[in-house]
Design an enzyme around this catalytic site. Structure first.
Site, PDB file in Angstrom:
ATOM      1  N   CYS A 173      -2.762   8.150   4.265  1.00  0.00           N
ATOM      2  CA  CYS A 173      -2.753   7.876   2.830  1.00  0.00           C
ATOM      3  C   CYS A 173      -4.123   8.132   2.224  1.00  0.00           C
ATOM      4  CB  CYS A 173      -2.294   6.454   2.561  1.00  0.00           C
ATOM      5  SG  CYS A 173      -3.212   5.211   3.485  1.00  0.00           S
ATOM      6  N   GLU A 209       0.890  -1.174   0.000  1.00  0.00           N
ATOM      7  CA  GLU A 209       0.000   0.000   0.000  1.00  0.00           C
ATOM      8  C   GLU A 209       0.919   1.212   0.000  1.00  0.00           C
ATOM      9  OE1 GLU A 209      -1.550   3.196   0.631  1.00  0.00           O
ATOM     10  OE2 GLU A 209      -1.661   2.608   2.735  1.00  0.00           O
TER      11      GLU A 209
END
Length: 526
Positions: free
Chosen positions: A321, A287
């Site tokens: 994020c 990720e």
């Protein structure tokens, strides 16, 4: 094994005086332990090194939260080899026992909740609610993945064939390297680690050098829950050197990584090279961030949208994020919306989060991050942006940056394209909904996004055309819940792992098909 259905953990209510007192007491206890030293743990052995690394409180840089060991490649190699030996036994532990261990660990997290919150508040500067949400998510991951492993360990029917009895079973992979980030240093660390462990793998955990103490707390909890030595090995030290050694090791079977795009690409490249003695292709779960946008249409509820944008942009100082770093606004309501967002932003309280649950904005993680964020703000102004709110370093001690709204940003400007990872929001004007969607999709990332509109056709188009792994309609783009919003993105946001979803454990498993003939065998005459 009978267990109740999964349910998300509830966030504690800090408005209650009794809850505040418990959190304040835990914070005092964590501050009292400042400067304590913590070892590497390899195969249950506690190891110290001559050189050390120090975890600092970003709100009070003079406070050393903890002293950790500066490991090297020899420690990395030893940890991988130790995990490989431990895997030989752990892989054969029944699924029910592995799941039960996660449930025990989750119960211990609930018991230690205020202590864990206090470490997050102190070590990475999380406001109280953000810290508690981090711990709640960690608990959710353990509860969810324990149940998921029970599902994968049950019978999986295959298509029937005459004369044969078939089945499909799921086996663990082997040794994994887990490299979590500092921004969700408990939830993501616990989720990545527990998924690999409950699937029957053994791991080497290397937390961020900005947040090793909360990683240590996880190791303590798993040990107390009954995890055998060697299944979880804990090492700290320089990421590049130690990380490369582990990723490149021929006994490493998979790497689970959350962090920057640049490091993720490097890990993927290194893992793809087959080393001497390696008998598999390594699996990479990555990720790698985002450049997330919220589209605000001409007919949107502006107060609701402004609330969602500010919450998404500045929660945990924009160091998510999933954070909204771009608001893409229809030109008809652009000026009014910029003003609404700026006014809301200016009301956010900033300070040392350990002092009060009412602090909305804490520090950014370190001095390097502070300097980088401020340089992006300066670049934005140089490229024609206008500061509508914030724009400066915080005036208190520590690594503070004011929550910043930059208006009149072009869709291809630097701050509209590059991940800043800080409290900076770019306001971008679009002439219509078509152009807004075009701008929303014009970065190399594809993690989260949101659309505020009353137009049902536009909502449908967003579902079909907004290319992100997690799309939210008429709500903020942060706050994914385990089991409710499986999390992972497209393009350079990573491998779309969908953490907290029903597919996630498959990343740490391999399927074996078994077919047995049911036809009677003819005996051969002697």
């Amino acid at each position: 094994m009978r267990i109740p259905p999964f349910k998300n953990e509830t966030i504690v209510d800090f408005s209650k005086p009794s809850i505040r007192k418990k959190q304040q007491a835990a914070l005092a206890a964590v501050h009292a332990l400042s400067g304590n030293e913590y070892p590497l743990v390899i195969g249950g052995e506690k190891i110290t090194t001559q050189q050390k690394i120090r975890s600092m409180n970003p709100a009070r840089p003079e406070e050393v939260v903890g002293v950790f060991q500066k490991g090297d490649t020899a420690h990395s190699n030893r940890a991988i080899e130790t995990a490989h030996r431990a895997f030989q036994d752990w892989k054969d532990v029944p699924v029910e026992k592995r799941a039960a261990l996660l449930f025990r660990a989750a119960a211990l997290m609930r018991k230690k909740r205020f202590e864990l919150n206090a470490v997050l508040i102190t070590e990475v500067g999380k406001p109280w609610v953000e810290a508690d949400a981090d711990v709640a998510e960690a608990i959710d991951f353990l509860e969810f993945y324990g149940r998921e492993m029970l599902r994968y360990g049950a019978d999986h029917p295959v298509v029937k064939r005459s004369g044969e009895k078939g089945k499909l079973v799921y086996l663990p992979l082997g040794v994994g390297v887990v490299i979590p980030p500092w921004n969700f240093p408990f939830a993501i660390l616990a989720g990545m680690s527990s998924a690999a462990i409950v699937a029957g793998n053994a791991i080497v955990l290397k937390p961020s050098s900005d947040s090793p103490l909360i990683g240590w707390k996880f190791v303590e909890i798993m040990k107390e829950a009954g995890l055998p030595d060697g299944v979880l090995n804990f090492i700290t030290g320089p990421g590049g050197q130690m990380g490369d050694a582990m990723v490149g090791h021929p006994l490493t079977r998979f790497i689970s990584f959350t962090g920057s795009k640049e490091v993720g690409i490097h890990i993927n490249e290194l893992a793809s090279k087959v080393q001497p003695g390696q008998i598999w292709l390594k699996r990479v779960v990555a990720e790698m961030g985002g450049k997330d946008g919220i589209v605000v249409d001409a007919d949107a509820d502006l107060e609701d949208a402004a609330y969602g944008v500010v919450k998404s942009a500045f929660g945990f100082q924009g160091q998510k994020c999933s954070a909204c770093s771009r608001a893409i606004v229809h030109e008809k309501i652009y000026d009014r919306f910029v003003d609404l967002v700026a006014r809301r932003t200016e009301k956010l309280s900033m300070g040392d989060p350990s002092t009060s649950p009412d602090i909305a904005m804490g520090p950014v993680i370190n001095q390097k991050a502070q300097e980088k964020i401020l340089s992006y703000i300066e670049k934005a102004v140089q490229e024609g942006g206008r500061i509508a709110a914030g724009g400066r370093k915080g005036e208190m001690n520590g690594y503070f940056v004011q929550p910043t709204v930059v208006a009149d940003v072009g869709p291809t400007a630097t701050i509209a394209q590059e991940e800043i990872f800080g409290p900076v929001l770019a306001m971008i004007k679009a002439k219509d909904f078509d152009q807004a969607l075009e701008f929303a999709n014009n970065t190399e990332y594809g993690l989260t996004g949101a659309v505020y509109t009353r137009n049902k056709k536009h909502l449908k188009r967003a579902e079909e055309e907004f290319f992100v792994g997690n799309l939210y309609l008429n709500r903020n783009c942060t706050g994914a819940l385990v089991g409710v919003h499986p999390f992972g993105g497209f393009n350079m946001s990573g491998t779309d792992s969908k953490a907290g979803g029903r597919d996630y454990l498959l990343l740490f498993l391999q399927a074996k098909s078994i077919a047995v003939s049911t036809r009677k065998q003819k005996r051969k005459r002697a």
